[in-house]
Design an enzyme around this catalytic site. Structure first.
Site, PDB file in Angstrom:
ATOM      1  N   LYS A  52      29.011   0.979 -41.974  1.00 52.74           N
ATOM      2  CA  LYS A  52      28.783   1.173 -43.414  1.00 52.74           C
ATOM      3  C   LYS A  52      29.998   0.672 -44.197  1.00 52.74           C
ATOM      4  CE  LYS A  52      25.539   4.923 -42.534  1.00 52.74           C
ATOM      5  NZ  LYS A  52      25.192   6.343 -42.508  1.00 52.74           N
ATOM      6  N   GLN A  96      28.023  12.047 -43.602  1.00 50.03           N
ATOM      7  CA  GLN A  96      27.358  11.585 -42.376  1.00 50.03           C
ATOM      8  C   GLN A  96      26.836  12.790 -41.583  1.00 50.03           C
ATOM      9  OE1 GLN A  96      26.757   8.391 -41.562  1.00 50.03           O
ATOM     10  NE2 GLN A  96      25.751   8.926 -39.646  1.00 50.03           N
ATOM     11  N   ASP A 119      22.250   8.922 -50.318  1.00 51.66           N
ATOM     12  CA  ASP A 119      21.338   9.137 -49.193  1.00 51.66           C
ATOM     13  C   ASP A 119      19.970   9.638 -49.659  1.00 51.66           C
ATOM     14  OD1 ASP A 119      22.256   8.553 -46.585  1.00 51.66           O
ATOM     15  OD2 ASP A 119      23.694  10.206 -46.683  1.00 51.66           O
TER      16      ASP A 119
HETATM   17  N1  GUN Z   1      22.757  10.325 -39.768  1.00 50.15           N
HETATM   18  C1  GUN Z   1      21.780   9.534 -39.275  1.00 50.15           C
HETATM   19  N2  GUN Z   1      21.237   8.766 -40.250  1.00 50.15           N
HETATM   20  C2  GUN Z   1      21.891   9.076 -41.387  1.00 50.15           C
HETATM   21  C3  GUN Z   1      21.781   8.610 -42.735  1.00 50.15           C
HETATM   22  O1  GUN Z   1      20.957   7.761 -43.088  1.00 50.15           O
HETATM   23  N3  GUN Z   1      22.653   9.187 -43.613  1.00 50.15           N
HETATM   24  C4  GUN Z   1      23.549  10.147 -43.253  1.00 50.15           C
HETATM   25  N4  GUN Z   1      24.325  10.655 -44.195  1.00 50.15           N
HETATM   26  N5  GUN Z   1      23.666  10.599 -42.019  1.00 50.15           N
HETATM   27  C5  GUN Z   1      22.851  10.053 -41.084  1.00 50.15           C
END
Ligand code: GUN
Length: 306
Positions: A52, A96, A119
């Site tokens: 990311k 996350q 998100d």
């Molecule tokens: N853990 C697995 N996929 C995601 C996501 O799309 N966003 C976040 N914040 N955590 C994750």
């Protein structure tokens, strides 16, 4: 022959579309700013977060990696989120998942300012999704809709089956498909005769986190199959079984000590589907592309509102 839905290609398209928007923001105000909170040292989460941050760098989005220790308390994490909410140079906050077991994940997601929630996990934004109001959409399901649209796979009037009911993928996926006028069923671990339900699907989305659990008997001939799974397997016998003794996969396993497999049996998917997302190179890259889009949209909205 089944068509492979190439997530890397769609990711590159989306990134190209993002570039002028980032440049326009940088020229008129400042580049968008994203804070990524990774609590603890889960290796898979570490890989996702690094991807990311790299995607931000490629596009000129400012990013900040906030790394509290695995022992972080809910109160400490809420304080970190509160500081990021208050900062004018941060447009997006991503916490996350999964968080360490002692942290109240629901409280953490609720603490993120809904206007910075890139998100789409905040209950306010989930409510916007359910009721068809604008707002950030959860990145993986939004990326799946993008791939279906960009490959001209019709959704309206089609039967879609989503396997998995997580807040991150299964539930938002079902609502996004519903808004595209698909007839949607959500299946989960208590669904009787899962295979029969899955065989009803024109579009089958597997998001369960179980290596190669969906096999030939789950897939209707000619269905579109979207494999959200990213399971790292470390057992050679399992690699041999799932990949039917593929020399390439066994060599990769011997080199790295593990290989990635989705939730769908790869050979069954290639044989029975008319189109499918591979693992890796399918859904994964799209999640990151949609995060970039959500971050840019958040910055644009915030400046528009100033
Ligand atoms: N853990 C697995 N996929 C995601 C996501 O799309 N966003 C976040 N914040 N955590 C994750």
């Amino acid at each position: 022959m089944a068509k492979i839905l190439d997530g890397n290609r769609i990711r590159d398209q989306i990134k190209q579309e993002c570039k002028p928007r980032v440049e326009a923001l940088a020229a008129s105000k400042r580049p968008p700013g994203l804070a990524v909170i990774l609590a603890g040292d889960d290796p898979a989460s570490g890989i996702y977060v690094r991807s990311k941050i790299k995607a931000c760098k490629d596009l000129g989005i400012e990013s900040e990696h906030v790394a509290p220790p695995a022992s972080v308390t809910t109160a400490e994490l809420l304080a970190i989120i509160g500081e990021l909410n208050a900062r004018s140079d941060i447009d997006g906050i991503l916490v996350q998942m999964p968080l360490p077991a002692q942290v109240d994940s629901k409280a953490a997601l609720l603490a993120v300012d809904p206007l910075k929630d890139v998100d789409g996990f905040h209950p306010y934004n989930m409510g916007c999704l359910v009721t068809g109001r604008p707002g950030p959409r959860s990145c993986t399901p939004a990326g799946i809709i993008e791939v279906l649209k960009r490959y001209d796979i019709p959704m309206a009037g089609r039967r879609a089956v989503v396997v998995g009911r997580s807040d991150i993928v299964g539930k938002p996926m079902a609502f996004l498909l519903l808004h595209e006028n698909a007839t949607v069923t959500i299946c989960h671990s208590k669904t009787p005769d899962l295979a029969a339900m899955c065989r009803e699907a024109d579009i089958l989305v597997a998001a369960i986190g179980q290596p190669a659990m969906i096999g030939a008997r789950h897939i209707r001939e000619g269905a579109t199959v979207i494999d959200v799974g990213m399971n790292r397997i470390t057992d050679r016998a399992q690699v041999e079984r799932i990949f039917r003794g593929s020399r390439e996969k066994l060599e990769a396993f011997d080199r790295n000590g593990s290989v990635l497999v989705g939730d769908v049996d790869p050979a069954a998917m290639a044989e029975r589907a008319s189109a499918y997302t591979p693992v890796p190179g399918g859904v994964g890259p799209l999640t990151i592309a949609m995060l970039m889009l959500n971050t840019i949209q958040s910055a644009e909205r915030r400046f528009g509102a100033c």
